[in-house]
Design an enzyme around this catalytic site. Structure first.
Site, short mmCIF file in Angstrom:
data_model
loop_
_atom_site.label_atom_id
_atom_site.label_comp_id
_atom_site.label_asym_id
_atom_site.label_seq_id
_atom_site.Cartn_x
_atom_site.Cartn_y
_atom_site.Cartn_z
N LYS A 83 33.15 23.55 33.42
CA LYS A 83 33.86 23.13 32.21
C LYS A 83 34.20 24.39 31.44
CE LYS A 83 34.62 19.19 29.78
NZ LYS A 83 34.84 17.81 30.21
N GLY A 188 40.11 1.57 26.75
CA GLY A 188 39.71 0.23 26.29
C GLY A 188 40.80 -0.81 26.49
N1 LIG Z 1 40.76 8.81 29.21
C1 LIG Z 1 40.00 9.05 30.25
O1 LIG Z 1 40.47 9.17 31.38
C2 LIG Z 1 38.50 9.16 30.09
C3 LIG Z 1 37.75 9.55 31.21
C4 LIG Z 1 36.35 9.61 31.10
C5 LIG Z 1 35.76 9.32 29.87
N2 LIG Z 1 36.53 8.98 28.79
C6 LIG Z 1 35.85 8.69 27.52
O2 LIG Z 1 36.11 7.34 27.15
C7 LIG Z 1 36.21 7.24 25.74
C8 LIG Z 1 37.55 6.64 25.37
O3 LIG Z 1 38.57 7.48 25.88
P1 LIG Z 1 40.11 7.18 25.56
O4 LIG Z 1 40.87 8.10 26.44
O5 LIG Z 1 40.37 5.71 25.59
O6 LIG Z 1 40.19 7.72 24.07
P2 LIG Z 1 41.17 7.23 22.91
O7 LIG Z 1 41.08 8.28 21.86
O8 LIG Z 1 42.50 6.87 23.45
O9 LIG Z 1 40.51 5.87 22.39
C9 LIG Z 1 39.36 5.80 21.62
C10 LIG Z 1 39.52 4.60 20.70
O10 LIG Z 1 38.30 4.40 19.99
C11 LIG Z 1 38.61 4.11 18.65
N3 LIG Z 1 37.44 4.45 17.82
C12 LIG Z 1 37.06 5.67 17.38
N4 LIG Z 1 35.93 5.55 16.64
C13 LIG Z 1 35.61 4.24 16.64
C14 LIG Z 1 34.55 3.49 16.07
N5 LIG Z 1 33.59 4.08 15.33
N6 LIG Z 1 34.52 2.16 16.28
C15 LIG Z 1 35.47 1.54 17.01
N7 LIG Z 1 36.51 2.21 17.58
C16 LIG Z 1 36.57 3.53 17.39
C17 LIG Z 1 39.84 4.94 18.35
O11 LIG Z 1 40.56 4.44 17.23
C18 LIG Z 1 40.62 4.79 19.65
O12 LIG Z 1 41.48 3.67 19.63
C19 LIG Z 1 35.97 8.65 25.20
O13 LIG Z 1 34.60 8.80 24.91
C20 LIG Z 1 36.34 9.53 26.37
O14 LIG Z 1 35.66 10.77 26.32
C21 LIG Z 1 37.88 8.89 28.89
#
Ligand SMILES: NC(=O)c1ccc[n+]([C@@H]2O[C@H](COP(=O)([O-])OP(=O)(O)OC[C@H]3O[C@@H](n4cnc5c(N)ncnc54)[C@H](O)[C@@H]3O)[C@@H](O)[C@H]2O)c1
Length: 360
Positions: A83, A188
């Protein structure tokens, strides 16, 4: 390569290599951490973040690179774990020169480390970095990249959740189960679609009004609650943290009514010991780094020349890996998070050892 002062001692953490990179003119200060190349070149994203101190940046890269070694090992990839962090506010200092300077440092490692996107870096940034190095993935579609990794991340989380459901209820189907999705962001949203297609009831929350608007318009059958605390306390069968890290902590675990936790968020366990607290309460936790590996599976596939069907097949195997971990946890009488770590360490040791067979 510039070296800026550090009080940490990477030598004590088991990392193979930690490289400090500095380019004063562009303002680049980066640290590349390679935890293990036992299974192949280290792969992990670049986090661009305004750390409070150099020690914080170093601690983060050491932690994250170790995590990637475990994630890549269990995703079945022939890749090790690494990383990088760029220390600074991307809004203020990100520039073509800085990204290209960083790309030259990545290139200087001659393929021991492949970079990709993480917090604060995007597909377009990878395209810029790629002008200086071939050891970059997660690029834009127009540059042969795979594009949005959240599609396969959500698919993998769904597969991990199915395996956990099967372990608890005897069937992988989520039909008729109530699933609480915390965070309707990139992952989500897709996860909600898979759950509804499978016949689950979805209860969700998000802090962003746009995300709520989206779900009201697209899936009006999804019930909404005020916040994550309300979701945790709701009458749900499965809890899917898909927002920030630390979702499972000393406050949420005692309040949790779900029997299964499986979600996309990284670092869901707020501190060591939470995995035991979950097990003691009879909650089955599908380890985050196992079920959310679809994204890294996608960017890893891109290194070979991206093929969506092949990558999806690999992400589908998260179902089998999760099953194996849950079985091992039962056999060895440990929480699934511990079983996952053991399985990853076993693969790194068993397959990594093969390099000692001399070829020529
Ligand atoms: N995108 C990927 O491919 C990927 C891969 C592995 C892990 N992740 C992990 O998955 C998670 C989500 O990733 P993403 O790409 O969907 O991110 P994103 O930023 O698109 O979505 C996160 C969502 O969570 C909401 N949020 C933030 N704080 C909140 C709270 N306290 N309560 C409720 N909702 C809240 C935000 O408004 C947003 O809609 C992150 O932790 C990320 O590190 C993502």
């Amino acid at each position: 390569m510039g070296v800026f002062a550090s009080t940490e001692d990477p030598g004590s953490t088991g990392h193979e290599q930690v490289v400090f990179c500095q380019d004063k003119q562009s303002g680049l200060k980066a640290i590349i951490g390679i935890y293990s190349t036992a299974l192949g070149p280290a792969l992990g994203g670049t986090r661009f973040y305004p750390y409070a101190s150099e020690d914080d940046a170093l601690a983060d890269v050491l932690d994250l690179s170790r995590g990637m070694a475990y994630k890549n090992a269990l995703a079945g990839l022939d890749l090790g774990g690494g990383k990088a962090v760029i220390w600074g506010d991307p809004e203020q200092i990100k520039s073509e020169a800085l990204l290209r300077a960083y790309g030259r440092f990545v290139e200087s490692l001659a393929g021991r480390y492949y970079t990709a996107c993480d917090v604060g870096t995007y597909v377009a940034d990878m395209d810029v970095i790629a002008r200086e190095t071939s050891y970059v993935t997660g690029r834009s579609v127009e540059h042969g990249g795979a594009g949005d990794s959240s599609i396969l991340t959500a698919w993998g989380v769904f597969q991990g959740m199915r395996a956990a459901a099967e372990h608890v209820w005897g069937t992988p189907s989520l039909a008729g189960r109530r699933v609480g999705v915390a965070g309707l962001g990139k992952v989500g949203k897709y996860l909600t679609g898979h759950l509804l297609d499978d016949g689950a009831e979805v209860v969700a929350t998000d802090v962003n009004p746009k995300a709520l608007e989206w779900v009201r318009a697209t899936h009006p059958q999804v019930a909404l609650v005020d916040d994550a605390a309300a979701l945790v306390a709701a009458d749900i069968d499965v809890y899917a943290p898909c927002a920030l890290g630390g979702a499972l902590n000393d406050d949420t675990v005692p309040a949790l009514r779900a029997k299964v936790v499986a979600g996309a968020a990284n670092n869901q366990l707020a501190h060591p010991g939470i995995e035991k607290l979950l097990a003691d309460r009879g909650v089955l936790y599908a380890p985050d780094y196992v079920v959310n590996a679809g994204g890294v599976i996608q960017v890893a596939d891109e290194i070979e020349g991206f093929n969506f069907d092949r990558a999806k097949l690999r992400a589908t195997r998260i179902y089998d890996t999760t099953r194996e971990i849950l079985r091992l946890a039962d056999d060895e009488g440990v929480p699934p998070a511990v079983a996952a770590d053991r399985l990853a360490e076993r693969r790194m040791a068993e397959v990594g050892r093969l390099r000692t067979i001399h070829l020529r």
